[in-house]
Scaffold this active site. Structure first.
Site, PDB file in Angstrom:
ATOM      1  N   GLU A 173     -15.035  -7.800  -7.446  1.00  0.00           N
ATOM      2  CA  GLU A 173     -15.289  -8.307  -6.096  1.00  0.00           C
ATOM      3  C   GLU A 173     -16.733  -7.998  -5.681  1.00  0.00           C
ATOM      4  O   GLU A 173     -17.239  -6.926  -5.955  1.00  0.00           O
ATOM      5  CB  GLU A 173     -14.302  -7.662  -5.110  1.00  0.00           C
ATOM      6  CG  GLU A 173     -14.427  -8.158  -3.702  1.00  0.00           C
ATOM      7  CD  GLU A 173     -14.405  -9.689  -3.629  1.00  0.00           C
ATOM      8  OE1 GLU A 173     -13.417 -10.297  -4.057  1.00  0.00           O
ATOM      9  OE2 GLU A 173     -15.400 -10.271  -3.158  1.00  0.00           O
ATOM     10  N   PHE A 174     -17.354  -8.961  -4.998  1.00  0.00           N
ATOM     11  CA  PHE A 174     -18.762  -8.801  -4.600  1.00  0.00           C
ATOM     12  C   PHE A 174     -18.947  -8.834  -3.092  1.00  0.00           C
ATOM     13  O   PHE A 174     -20.080  -8.879  -2.614  1.00  0.00           O
ATOM     14  CB  PHE A 174     -19.618  -9.897  -5.256  1.00  0.00           C
ATOM     15  CG  PHE A 174     -19.550  -9.867  -6.761  1.00  0.00           C
ATOM     16  CD1 PHE A 174     -20.360  -9.001  -7.479  1.00  0.00           C
ATOM     17  CD2 PHE A 174     -18.659 -10.671  -7.446  1.00  0.00           C
ATOM     18  CE1 PHE A 174     -20.288  -8.941  -8.869  1.00  0.00           C
ATOM     19  CE2 PHE A 174     -18.583 -10.620  -8.830  1.00  0.00           C
ATOM     20  CZ  PHE A 174     -19.391  -9.758  -9.545  1.00  0.00           C
ATOM     21  N   LYS A 189     -21.520   5.370  -5.937  1.00  0.00           N
ATOM     22  CA  LYS A 189     -20.496   5.711  -6.940  1.00  0.00           C
ATOM     23  C   LYS A 189     -20.595   4.809  -8.161  1.00  0.00           C
ATOM     24  O   LYS A 189     -20.371   5.254  -9.287  1.00  0.00           O
ATOM     25  CB  LYS A 189     -19.093   5.659  -6.313  1.00  0.00           C
ATOM     26  CG  LYS A 189     -18.431   4.302  -6.329  1.00  0.00           C
ATOM     27  CD  LYS A 189     -16.954   4.362  -5.988  1.00  0.00           C
ATOM     28  CE  LYS A 189     -16.371   2.966  -5.777  1.00  0.00           C
ATOM     29  NZ  LYS A 189     -16.340   2.118  -6.945  1.00  0.00           N
ATOM     30  N   ASP A 211       0.859  -1.188   0.000  1.00  0.00           N
ATOM     31  CA  ASP A 211       0.000   0.000   0.000  1.00  0.00           C
ATOM     32  C   ASP A 211       0.888   1.230   0.000  1.00  0.00           C
ATOM     33  O   ASP A 211       2.018   1.198   0.512  1.00  0.00           O
ATOM     34  CB  ASP A 211      -0.931   0.006   1.231  1.00  0.00           C
ATOM     35  CG  ASP A 211      -2.172   0.859   1.000  1.00  0.00           C
ATOM     36  OD1 ASP A 211      -3.256   0.287   0.813  1.00  0.00           O
ATOM     37  OD2 ASP A 211      -2.038   2.110   0.974  1.00  0.00           O
ATOM     38  N   ALA A 246     -36.657  -1.580   4.042  1.00  0.00           N
ATOM     39  CA  ALA A 246     -36.814  -0.117   3.952  1.00  0.00           C
ATOM     40  C   ALA A 246     -35.922   0.555   4.985  1.00  0.00           C
ATOM     41  O   ALA A 246     -35.680   0.021   6.068  1.00  0.00           O
ATOM     42  CB  ALA A 246     -38.274   0.256   4.185  1.00  0.00           C
ATOM     43  N   ARG A 253     -19.415  -8.062   0.824  1.00  0.00           N
ATOM     44  CA  ARG A 253     -20.132  -7.001   1.552  1.00  0.00           C
ATOM     45  C   ARG A 253     -19.353  -6.674   2.813  1.00  0.00           C
ATOM     46  O   ARG A 253     -18.985  -7.589   3.562  1.00  0.00           O
ATOM     47  CB  ARG A 253     -21.538  -7.481   1.950  1.00  0.00           C
ATOM     48  CG  ARG A 253     -22.470  -7.757   0.796  1.00  0.00           C
ATOM     49  CD  ARG A 253     -23.610  -8.649   1.232  1.00  0.00           C
ATOM     50  NE  ARG A 253     -23.128  -9.939   1.740  1.00  0.00           N
ATOM     51  CZ  ARG A 253     -23.879 -10.817   2.415  1.00  0.00           C
ATOM     52  NH1 ARG A 253     -25.139 -10.555   2.674  1.00  0.00           N
ATOM     53  NH2 ARG A 253     -23.361 -11.962   2.836  1.00  0.00           N
ATOM     54  N   THR A 273     -11.615   3.453  -6.590  1.00  0.00           N
ATOM     55  CA  THR A 273     -12.061   4.067  -7.850  1.00  0.00           C
ATOM     56  C   THR A 273     -13.259   4.974  -7.537  1.00  0.00           C
ATOM     57  O   THR A 273     -14.386   4.676  -7.918  1.00  0.00           O
ATOM     58  CB  THR A 273     -12.461   2.984  -8.876  1.00  0.00           C
ATOM     59  OG1 THR A 273     -13.362   2.038  -8.245  1.00  0.00           O
ATOM     60  CG2 THR A 273     -11.256   2.227  -9.393  1.00  0.00           C
ATOM     61  N   CYS A 330     -19.897   1.817  -2.477  1.00  0.00           N
ATOM     62  CA  CYS A 330     -20.092   1.163  -3.782  1.00  0.00           C
ATOM     63  C   CYS A 330     -21.343   1.619  -4.526  1.00  0.00           C
ATOM     64  O   CYS A 330     -21.235   2.175  -5.618  1.00  0.00           O
ATOM     65  CB  CYS A 330     -20.118  -0.356  -3.597  1.00  0.00           C
ATOM     66  SG  CYS A 330     -18.510  -1.016  -3.152  1.00  0.00           S
ATOM     67  N   ARG A 355     -18.342   6.159   4.163  1.00  0.00           N
ATOM     68  CA  ARG A 355     -18.392   6.778   2.829  1.00  0.00           C
ATOM     69  C   ARG A 355     -19.842   6.820   2.316  1.00  0.00           C
ATOM     70  O   ARG A 355     -20.486   5.807   2.187  1.00  0.00           O
ATOM     71  CB  ARG A 355     -17.486   6.027   1.848  1.00  0.00           C
ATOM     72  CG  ARG A 355     -16.004   6.261   2.138  1.00  0.00           C
ATOM     73  CD  ARG A 355     -15.108   5.472   1.221  1.00  0.00           C
ATOM     74  NE  ARG A 355     -15.032   4.066   1.580  1.00  0.00           N
ATOM     75  CZ  ARG A 355     -14.206   3.187   0.997  1.00  0.00           C
ATOM     76  NH1 ARG A 355     -13.417   3.583   0.016  1.00  0.00           N
ATOM     77  NH2 ARG A 355     -14.192   1.931   1.384  1.00  0.00           N
TER      78      ARG A 355
HETATM   79  N1  LIG Z   1     -15.506  -1.664  -0.110  1.00  0.00           N
HETATM   80  C1  LIG Z   1     -16.306  -2.595  -0.641  1.00  0.00           C
HETATM   81  O1  LIG Z   1     -17.216  -3.113   0.010  1.00  0.00           O
HETATM   82  C2  LIG Z   1     -16.093  -3.029  -2.059  1.00  0.00           C
HETATM   83  C3  LIG Z   1     -16.746  -4.174  -2.542  1.00  0.00           C
HETATM   84  C4  LIG Z   1     -16.535  -4.572  -3.855  1.00  0.00           C
HETATM   85  C5  LIG Z   1     -15.706  -3.835  -4.676  1.00  0.00           C
HETATM   86  N2  LIG Z   1     -15.095  -2.715  -4.201  1.00  0.00           N
HETATM   87  C6  LIG Z   1     -14.172  -1.979  -5.081  1.00  0.00           C
HETATM   88  O2  LIG Z   1     -12.834  -2.298  -4.710  1.00  0.00           O
HETATM   89  C7  LIG Z   1     -11.984  -1.175  -4.902  1.00  0.00           C
HETATM   90  C8  LIG Z   1     -11.284  -0.827  -3.596  1.00  0.00           C
HETATM   91  O3  LIG Z   1     -12.275  -0.446  -2.673  1.00  0.00           O
HETATM   92  P1  LIG Z   1     -11.936  -0.283  -1.126  1.00  0.00           P
HETATM   93  O4  LIG Z   1     -13.206  -0.009  -0.441  1.00  0.00           O
HETATM   94  O5  LIG Z   1     -11.073  -1.410  -0.689  1.00  0.00           O
HETATM   95  O6  LIG Z   1     -11.039   1.052  -1.171  1.00  0.00           O
HETATM   96  P2  LIG Z   1     -10.148   1.663  -0.008  1.00  0.00           P
HETATM   97  O7  LIG Z   1     -10.142   3.128  -0.235  1.00  0.00           O
HETATM   98  O8  LIG Z   1     -10.566   1.122   1.306  1.00  0.00           O
HETATM   99  O9  LIG Z   1      -8.687   1.064  -0.295  1.00  0.00           O
HETATM  100  C9  LIG Z   1      -7.889   1.447  -1.374  1.00  0.00           C
HETATM  101  C10 LIG Z   1      -6.423   1.324  -0.926  1.00  0.00           C
HETATM  102  O10 LIG Z   1      -5.585   1.507  -2.063  1.00  0.00           O
HETATM  103  C11 LIG Z   1      -4.423   2.200  -1.610  1.00  0.00           C
HETATM  104  N3  LIG Z   1      -3.730   2.763  -2.781  1.00  0.00           N
HETATM  105  C12 LIG Z   1      -4.114   3.782  -3.575  1.00  0.00           C
HETATM  106  N4  LIG Z   1      -3.198   3.967  -4.561  1.00  0.00           N
HETATM  107  C13 LIG Z   1      -2.237   3.029  -4.395  1.00  0.00           C
HETATM  108  C14 LIG Z   1      -1.027   2.710  -5.073  1.00  0.00           C
HETATM  109  N5  LIG Z   1      -0.650   3.362  -6.159  1.00  0.00           N
HETATM  110  N6  LIG Z   1      -0.272   1.699  -4.604  1.00  0.00           N
HETATM  111  C15 LIG Z   1      -0.662   1.012  -3.500  1.00  0.00           C
HETATM  112  N7  LIG Z   1      -1.799   1.257  -2.814  1.00  0.00           N
HETATM  113  C16 LIG Z   1      -2.574   2.254  -3.251  1.00  0.00           C
HETATM  114  C17 LIG Z   1      -4.973   3.227  -0.634  1.00  0.00           C
HETATM  115  O11 LIG Z   1      -3.975   3.711   0.223  1.00  0.00           O
HETATM  116  C18 LIG Z   1      -6.015   2.377   0.092  1.00  0.00           C
HETATM  117  O12 LIG Z   1      -5.453   1.729   1.224  1.00  0.00           O
HETATM  118  C19 LIG Z   1     -12.891  -0.063  -5.432  1.00  0.00           C
HETATM  119  O13 LIG Z   1     -12.832  -0.060  -6.830  1.00  0.00           O
HETATM  120  C20 LIG Z   1     -14.274  -0.480  -4.961  1.00  0.00           C
HETATM  121  O14 LIG Z   1     -15.298   0.021  -5.791  1.00  0.00           O
HETATM  122  C21 LIG Z   1     -15.256  -2.302  -2.911  1.00  0.00           C
END
Ligand SMILES: NC(=O)c1ccc[n+]([C@@H]2O[C@H](COP(=O)([O-])OP(=O)(O)OC[C@H]3O[C@@H](n4cnc5c(N)ncnc54)[C@H](O)[C@@H]3O)[C@@H](O)[C@H]2O)c1
Length: 468
Positions: A158-159, A274, A32, A263, A161, A89, A271, A339
């Protein structure tokens, strides 16, 4: 068979992915760019609240199968490597998905892989939720640094929750893999073999575009269910029906299903909002507008606005100077993620209207305090509700059900609970002396708020600041 895995991004998805892949036997390095997060992880803690995650992180770290680092270069030295990209994203200002973190990461990987290991085979797995066409663009970036025979790009949305992420990863409804490379597909089957072997379904798509779009299609379906049941809740209030009984009855129809049919205060989280915006943006760019998805976004915003009006109505139409306790800040129970949480929208609106707010969440006080320092965050429910004019339930934390409501009735100024999750037992609350207002349950709305004309809260007022 053990495989070398690197996960880029150790957030809610990346950390669960890395820990669970280690748990099923792979050798995993999580990288990270956030050094504070890495410091927490290397000390054996985890930077988020996610049930069951800390245990498997610790166990696998102790067994040497899981490590955390900011040193991407070393991680890229493995000849045969599966590299997951799980960076955020979020929404860009124009509503599209902001892919800057993803492409920054991919550009770094491309450069460093060509310098460190020009001979091996790397599978770059796009785990982040990305618009259709992104994997092809990732392919183009890698192609400018590496010969095509030494890498492949795979879409593997990824799905999981939040709140049951480990369970969801280990027991998925399906694993979706989109790729055109037979070698990469074989490797993905090997990687997930322990899960597929337990009977979990692997869906393989030969067009990466299909895999990329599956994620958005899933989320828009689920968000539509929530949006619709919230609209029914409002209709129930007008016609004297009960939304809880209604959703149970329609959910028993297998074509509809019981999930995402509760409800509440409107959907939020990192997610649905966005991803819907990104889908609408993508569809617009393809000149294939999606009016249903657009309507779900608008309906959800309207529902949140009406929920704020409901609170005003229950407080005789004016919350100026009223003391209100918000119980629950995360976008749902089981996570500390705020978020786009409905509570965040609501707090912004109530503060604008002059309310005096206290709040309590078992895990999300700290991130919320960064957004709204003017709110009084309490260490327990009793402190949060002391001398308030109303209590608003915004997150369905189990502990809120088990509170000593009789005692709490003696510490508030006005015994009024507005339960925007239909989480509490209305009859028990009434027996403890509380006026109770639920969502779509007019028979329990014993606080005659319907008689009060709703305040006109302007449409722009309830858009939350992003906590991403
Ligand atoms: N949170 C969910 O429940 C969920 C479920 C399914 C899919 N997703 C998708 O998964 C993706 C990640 O979501 P998240 O909630 O884990 O995000 P998050 O913000 O919790 O984590 C993202 C991580 O990426 C790190 N990062 C950013 N740029 C980087 C780089 N260049 N090198 C290394 N690390 C880097 C950030 O420091 C952060 O720790 C998104 O696209 C989201 O839509 C999220």
């Amino acid at each position: 068979m053990m495989m070398n895995v690197c996960v880029l991004g150790t957030g809610y998805v990346g950390l669960v992915t890395g820990a669970c892949l280690a748990e099923i036997g792979h050798d995993v390095t999580c990288v990270d760019s956030d050094v504070d997060k890495l410091a927490v992880l290397t000390h054996g803690d985890i930077p988020i609240f996610e049930p069951g995650l800390q245990k498997i992180v610790q166990m696998n770290a102790e067994m040497g199968r899981l490590r955390f680092s900011d040193d991407l270069r070393s991680a890229l030295e493995a000849e045969e490597l599966v590299l997951f990209v799980a960076v955020g994203t979020p929404t860009a200002p124009d509503g599209s998905a902001d892919l800057s973190a993803l492409f920054n990461a991919v550009a770094t990987v491309a450069r460093q892989r060509s310098a460190r290991c020009p001979q091996g085979f790397m599978i770059l797995v796009v785990k982040s939720t990305v618009p259709v066409g992104t994997c092809k663009r990732v392919q183009a970036v890698l192609s400018s640094h590496l010969p095509g025979s030494q890498f492949a790009v795979v879409s593997n949305p990824e799905f999981l929750r939040e709140g049951c992420a480990v369970q969801d990863f280990m027991h998925p409804d399906r694993i979706v893999v989109g790729c055109t490379s037979p070698r990469a597909l074989m490797a993905m089957r090997r990687l997930y073999a322990p899960l597929i072997g337990r009977g979990h379904c692997l869906v393989e798509t030969d067009a990466v575009e299909t895999s990329e779009l599956i994620k958005y299609a899933s989320n828009v379906f689920l968000a539509t269910k929530i949006g619709l049941i919230n609209e029914f809740a409002r209709l129930c209030e007008a016609v004297g029906a009960d939304v809880v009984e209604l959703s149970r009855a329609i959910g028993l129809d297998h074509r509809i299903g019981v999930h995402c049919l509760v409800a509440g205060p409107g959907f939020g989280g990192s997610c649905f909002p966005k991803d819907l915006r990104a889908l609408v943006d993508l569809a617009g760019k393809q000149e294939r507008p999606m009016p249903i998805a657009e309507a779900v976004i608008a309906s959800n915003a309207e529902h949140k606005r009406i929920m704020a009006m409901k609170i005003c109505g229950a407080l005789d139409g004016d919350v100026q100077g009223m003391r209100i306790a918000i119980l629950g800040l995360s976008f749902k129970a089981g996570t500390d993620d705020i978020r786009e949480a409905p509570a965040i929208d609501l707090i912004a609106t109530l503060l604008d209207l002059g309310a005096i707010l206290s709040a309590y969440d078992p895990h999300a006080n700290t991130p919320a305090a960064r957004l709204f320092p003017e709110v009084d965050y309490a260490a327990c429910v009793e402190d949060a509700v002391s001398e308030v004019d109303a209590i608003v339930i915004m997150t369905e934390w189990a502990e809120f059900r088990d509170l000593d409501w009789e005692h709490l009735a003696s510490v508030v100024s006005q015994p009024l609970v507005i339960d925007l999750r239909n989480h509490l037992d209305p009859e028990r609350l009434a027996s403890c002396g509380f006026d109770y207002v639920g969502v779509g349950r007019p028979k329990f709305n014993n606080a005659a708020y319907d008689a009060v004309p709703f305040l006109a809260i302007s449409k722009g007022q309830s858009s939350s600041p992003s906590a991403a």
